[in-house]
Design a protein around this motif. Structure first.
Motif, PDB file in Angstrom:
ATOM      1  N   ILE A  12       0.830  -1.206   0.000  1.00  0.00           N
ATOM      2  CA  ILE A  12       0.000   0.000   0.000  1.00  0.00           C
ATOM      3  C   ILE A  12       0.863   1.254   0.000  1.00  0.00           C
ATOM      4  CG2 ILE A  12      -1.619   1.385   1.356  1.00  0.00           C
ATOM      5  CD1 ILE A  12      -2.827  -1.289   2.315  1.00  0.00           C
ATOM      6  N   TRP A  13       1.800   1.340   0.945  1.00  0.00           N
ATOM      7  CA  TRP A  13       2.490   2.609   1.134  1.00  0.00           C
ATOM      8  C   TRP A  13       3.556   2.856   0.084  1.00  0.00           C
ATOM      9  CZ3 TRP A  13      -0.275   5.759   3.682  1.00  0.00           C
ATOM     10  CH2 TRP A  13      -1.123   5.285   4.700  1.00  0.00           C
ATOM     11  N   ARG A  14       4.048   1.805  -0.538  1.00  0.00           N
ATOM     12  CA  ARG A  14       5.064   2.016  -1.568  1.00  0.00           C
ATOM     13  C   ARG A  14       4.470   2.151  -2.956  1.00  0.00           C
ATOM     14  NH1 ARG A  14       9.856  -1.986   0.564  1.00  0.00           N
ATOM     15  NH2 ARG A  14      10.235  -0.817   2.473  1.00  0.00           N
ATOM     16  N   SER A  15       3.167   2.009  -3.086  1.00  0.00           N
ATOM     17  CA  SER A  15       2.560   2.153  -4.405  1.00  0.00           C
ATOM     18  C   SER A  15       2.607   3.624  -4.817  1.00  0.00           C
ATOM     19  CB  SER A  15       1.110   1.669  -4.376  1.00  0.00           C
ATOM     20  OG  SER A  15       0.286   2.652  -3.772  1.00  0.00           O
ATOM     21  N   PRO A  30      -2.244   8.029  -5.347  1.00  0.00           N
ATOM     22  CA  PRO A  30      -2.370   9.252  -4.545  1.00  0.00           C
ATOM     23  C   PRO A  30      -2.592   8.902  -3.072  1.00  0.00           C
ATOM     24  CG  PRO A  30      -3.858   9.302  -6.434  1.00  0.00           C
ATOM     25  CD  PRO A  30      -3.277   7.927  -6.376  1.00  0.00           C
ATOM     26  N   TYR A  31      -2.250   9.840  -2.205  1.00  0.00           N
ATOM     27  CA  TYR A  31      -2.341   9.574  -0.771  1.00  0.00           C
ATOM     28  C   TYR A  31      -3.731   9.168  -0.328  1.00  0.00           C
ATOM     29  CZ  TYR A  31       1.969   9.944   1.652  1.00  0.00           C
ATOM     30  OH  TYR A  31       3.187   9.654   2.147  1.00  0.00           O
ATOM     31  N   SER A  32      -4.743   9.841  -0.913  1.00  0.00           N
ATOM     32  CA  SER A  32      -6.105   9.521  -0.492  1.00  0.00           C
ATOM     33  C   SER A  32      -6.424   8.046  -0.766  1.00  0.00           C
ATOM     34  CB  SER A  32      -7.102  10.429  -1.206  1.00  0.00           C
ATOM     35  OG  SER A  32      -6.892  10.363  -2.597  1.00  0.00           O
ATOM     36  N   CYS A  33      -5.911   7.514  -1.879  1.00  0.00           N
ATOM     37  CA  CYS A  33      -6.163   6.112  -2.220  1.00  0.00           C
ATOM     38  C   CYS A  33      -5.374   5.183  -1.299  1.00  0.00           C
ATOM     39  CB  CYS A  33      -5.761   5.829  -3.671  1.00  0.00           C
ATOM     40  SG  CYS A  33      -6.652   6.831  -4.851  1.00  0.00           S
ATOM     41  N   LYS A  34      -4.105   5.541  -1.055  1.00  0.00           N
ATOM     42  CA  LYS A  34      -3.300   4.716  -0.154  1.00  0.00           C
ATOM     43  C   LYS A  34      -3.946   4.665   1.217  1.00  0.00           C
ATOM     44  CE  LYS A  34       1.142   6.229  -1.894  1.00  0.00           C
ATOM     45  NZ  LYS A  34       2.548   6.390  -1.584  1.00  0.00           N
ATOM     46  N   PHE A  35      -4.401   5.828   1.644  1.00  0.00           N
ATOM     47  CA  PHE A  35      -4.972   5.902   2.979  1.00  0.00           C
ATOM     48  C   PHE A  35      -6.263   5.093   3.060  1.00  0.00           C
ATOM     49  CE2 PHE A  35      -7.113   8.568   6.353  1.00  0.00           C
ATOM     50  CZ  PHE A  35      -6.478   7.897   7.378  1.00  0.00           C
ATOM     51  N   PHE A  36      -7.064   5.178   2.007  1.00  0.00           N
ATOM     52  CA  PHE A  36      -8.287   4.376   1.997  1.00  0.00           C
ATOM     53  C   PHE A  36      -7.948   2.888   2.030  1.00  0.00           C
ATOM     54  CE2 PHE A  36     -11.357   1.876  -0.442  1.00  0.00           C
ATOM     55  CZ  PHE A  36     -12.452   1.992   0.407  1.00  0.00           C
ATOM     56  N   ALA A  37      -6.983   2.462   1.219  1.00  0.00           N
ATOM     57  CA  ALA A  37      -6.600   1.048   1.174  1.00  0.00           C
ATOM     58  C   ALA A  37      -6.086   0.584   2.536  1.00  0.00           C
ATOM     59  CB  ALA A  37      -5.532   0.826   0.101  1.00  0.00           C
ATOM     60  N   SER A  57      -7.793  -2.252   4.738  1.00  0.00           N
ATOM     61  CA  SER A  57      -7.051  -3.451   5.134  1.00  0.00           C
ATOM     62  C   SER A  57      -7.072  -3.640   6.642  1.00  0.00           C
ATOM     63  CB  SER A  57      -5.608  -3.386   4.621  1.00  0.00           C
ATOM     64  OG  SER A  57      -4.850  -2.494   5.415  1.00  0.00           O
ATOM     65  N   ARG A  58      -7.198  -2.556   7.381  1.00  0.00           N
ATOM     66  CA  ARG A  58      -7.270  -2.654   8.844  1.00  0.00           C
ATOM     67  C   ARG A  58      -8.706  -2.721   9.349  1.00  0.00           C
ATOM     68  NH1 ARG A  58      -3.644  -5.009   9.674  1.00  0.00           N
ATOM     69  NH2 ARG A  58      -4.114  -4.768  11.862  1.00  0.00           N
ATOM     70  N   ASN A  59      -9.661  -2.761   8.434  1.00  0.00           N
ATOM     71  CA  ASN A  59     -11.089  -2.752   8.782  1.00  0.00           C
ATOM     72  C   ASN A  59     -11.427  -1.547   9.649  1.00  0.00           C
ATOM     73  OD1 ASN A  59     -13.734  -3.538   8.797  1.00  0.00           O
ATOM     74  ND2 ASN A  59     -13.487  -5.043  10.437  1.00  0.00           N
ATOM     75  N   ARG A  60     -10.983  -0.379   9.249  1.00  0.00           N
ATOM     76  CA  ARG A  60     -11.245   0.820  10.032  1.00  0.00           C
ATOM     77  C   ARG A  60     -12.069   1.862   9.282  1.00  0.00           C
ATOM     78  NH1 ARG A  60      -5.322   1.639  12.629  1.00  0.00           N
ATOM     79  NH2 ARG A  60      -5.373  -0.144  14.032  1.00  0.00           N
ATOM     80  N   CYS A  61     -12.691   1.445   8.171  1.00  0.00           N
ATOM     81  CA  CYS A  61     -13.563   2.391   7.477  1.00  0.00           C
ATOM     82  C   CYS A  61     -14.879   2.519   8.244  1.00  0.00           C
ATOM     83  CB  CYS A  61     -13.837   1.900   6.055  1.00  0.00           C
ATOM     84  SG  CYS A  61     -12.368   1.858   5.028  1.00  0.00           S
ATOM     85  N   TRP A  62     -15.496   3.675   8.106  1.00  0.00           N
ATOM     86  CA  TRP A  62     -16.732   3.919   8.853  1.00  0.00           C
ATOM     87  C   TRP A  62     -17.930   3.338   8.122  1.00  0.00           C
ATOM     88  CZ3 TRP A  62     -16.942   5.025  13.776  1.00  0.00           C
ATOM     89  CH2 TRP A  62     -15.803   5.565  14.375  1.00  0.00           C
ATOM     90  N   PRO A 120     -25.869  -6.837   5.492  1.00  0.00           N
ATOM     91  CA  PRO A 120     -25.330  -5.720   6.287  1.00  0.00           C
ATOM     92  C   PRO A 120     -24.107  -5.121   5.598  1.00  0.00           C
ATOM     93  CG  PRO A 120     -25.620  -7.691   7.637  1.00  0.00           C
ATOM     94  CD  PRO A 120     -25.830  -8.111   6.220  1.00  0.00           C
ATOM     95  N   GLU A 121     -23.927  -3.822   5.754  1.00  0.00           N
ATOM     96  CA  GLU A 121     -22.802  -3.158   5.117  1.00  0.00           C
ATOM     97  C   GLU A 121     -21.547  -3.291   5.974  1.00  0.00           C
ATOM     98  OE1 GLU A 121     -22.463   1.295   3.458  1.00  0.00           O
ATOM     99  OE2 GLU A 121     -21.866   1.045   5.530  1.00  0.00           O
ATOM    100  N   SER A 122     -20.500  -3.857   5.385  1.00  0.00           N
ATOM    101  CA  SER A 122     -19.174  -3.855   6.010  1.00  0.00           C
ATOM    102  C   SER A 122     -18.199  -3.556   4.880  1.00  0.00           C
ATOM    103  CB  SER A 122     -18.854  -5.221   6.631  1.00  0.00           C
ATOM    104  OG  SER A 122     -18.733  -6.187   5.596  1.00  0.00           O
ATOM    105  N   ILE A 123     -16.957  -3.244   5.210  1.00  0.00           N
ATOM    106  CA  ILE A 123     -16.012  -2.919   4.130  1.00  0.00           C
ATOM    107  C   ILE A 123     -15.729  -4.161   3.280  1.00  0.00           C
ATOM    108  CG2 ILE A 123     -13.829  -3.314   5.387  1.00  0.00           C
ATOM    109  CD1 ILE A 123     -14.641  -0.431   2.929  1.00  0.00           C
TER     110      ILE A 123
END
Ligand SMILES: [Zn+2]
Length: 181
Positions: A120-123, A126-133, A137-142, A165-168
């Motif tokens: 993720i971080w070495r791709s 853009p930052y927004s995409c890396k951060f979303f990924a 991956s950590r299951n921390r999306c709202w 049910p909605e989950s990531i």
């Protein structure tokens, strides 16, 4: 060595692998470059959580480090210290975390953090995409499951398919609408 975080008194904020196996420099290289050697070697994670890390790298961040500041902020915002436990340093190349001579060879293989984090971080995304990924991956999306755990308003079912049910995991992989797309 990776750190299983306890009270954060022994592990170093800037140097150790404590953010899901990654170091700060893996997530925020430009930000980490602003920190002096002295702070590098002295700021514990506990001190960092007390606000020390923002003093260590500030106040003149520059354009490259500003987005990384927020990425780091978010990456560590869910990490909690356990005041009654000590930090544990584990050898990452054996299942039991204990050093062995065979595993020592792996030290030179160049793998220095969790594979997902590295990808993720070495791709070059853009930052927004890396951060979303990273969040996904950590299951921390709202998503609804997370909102529900926190007692916040949430949709009863996935807004796309209205079936589950909605989950990531559902949104990215399981949902019939997603799979169509
Ligand atoms: Zn769905």
């Amino acid at each position: 060595m990776v750190v299983s975080l306890g009270n954060g008194e022994e592990a170093l904020f800037w140097k150790d692998h404590w953010i899901d196996g990654a170091r700060v420099v893996d997530i925020a290289p430009n930000l980490a470059a602003l920190v002096s050697k002295r702070h590098d070697n002295s700021c514990s994670i506990k001190e960092g959580f007390g606000g020390e890390w923002m003093r260590d790298c500030g106040p003149n961040l520059g354009a490259a480090a500003v987005p990384e500041f927020f990425v780091l902020w978010n990456a560590i915002s869910d990490i909690l210290l356990s005041p009654d436990q000590e930090d544990v340093f584990r050898w990452r190349w054996t299942a039991d975390g204990i050093y062995s001579a065979n595993a020592y060879g792996a030290f030179f293989a160049g793998t220095t953090m969790a594979p997902v984090a590295s990808q993720i971080w070495r791709s070059r995304a853009p930052y927004s995409c890396k951060f979303f990924a990273w969040l996904a991956s950590r299951n921390r999306c709202w998503t609804a499951d997370r909102l529900q755990r926190r007692g916040l308003p949430h949709p009863a079912a996935c807004p796309l398919c209205d079936q589950e049910p909605e989950s990531i995991h559902h949104l990215l992989l399981g949902c019939v609408v997603t799979r169509e797309i």
